[in-house]
Enzyme design. Sequence first.
Site, PDB file in Angstrom:
ATOM      1  N   ASP A 111      -8.153  20.272  -4.420  1.00 24.67           N
ATOM      2  CA  ASP A 111      -9.391  20.987  -4.736  1.00 24.67           C
ATOM      3  C   ASP A 111     -10.125  20.236  -5.835  1.00 24.67           C
ATOM      4  OD1 ASP A 111      -9.036  23.066  -2.907  1.00 24.67           O
ATOM      5  OD2 ASP A 111      -7.913  24.286  -4.327  1.00 24.67           O
ATOM      6  N   ASP A 128     -12.733  24.333   2.282  1.00 26.35           N
ATOM      7  CA  ASP A 128     -12.836  25.768   2.005  1.00 26.35           C
ATOM      8  C   ASP A 128     -14.239  26.291   2.319  1.00 26.35           C
ATOM      9  OD1 ASP A 128     -10.218  25.623   1.060  1.00 26.35           O
ATOM     10  OD2 ASP A 128     -10.835  25.397  -1.027  1.00 26.35           O
TER      11      ASP A 128
END
Length: 156
Positions: A111, A128
């Site tokens: 991330d 995401d």
Amino acid sequence: MSKHFKTAFIIFLSIFIIDQIVKFGFANFDWNVAGPIMSLELAYNYGVAFSMFSFLQEYLKYIQLAIVFGATMYLYKNPDVFKEYYISVALLFAGGLSNILDRFTYGAVVDYFYWHYGFEFAIFNIADVIINLGVAIILYKQFKQARKEKQKTENS
């Protein structure tokens, strides 16, 4: 090969490759950039959304692969669903499989988007966002179809 499948495959492959290139850059080079609203900051997520189920870290990749396999079988047996939602399916599979590949490659999901203006938000990645876009398209189509069916019954 159907037109819908070809389109879905191109969408899937494009997003998957772009997402993996960006994640490789963050994982292997110093791409961190601090900003006043959002920062680019490498983080590893051992769970799923908001790090939930991180205690299942070693098993999540297999659980998620089983879910993808089940979804694939469902779509194979219900081609009308794929035809209706092929863009959303491509988005969901691209984001989902890219995050699963991270688990095999890096041991966790890579991330890097960190929103911190006004409130602290979870760190997330392109996959995401793509997954959420796929879900939003499905919800939009479902609401649109429900509205159309409601109007049809009211006019009858």
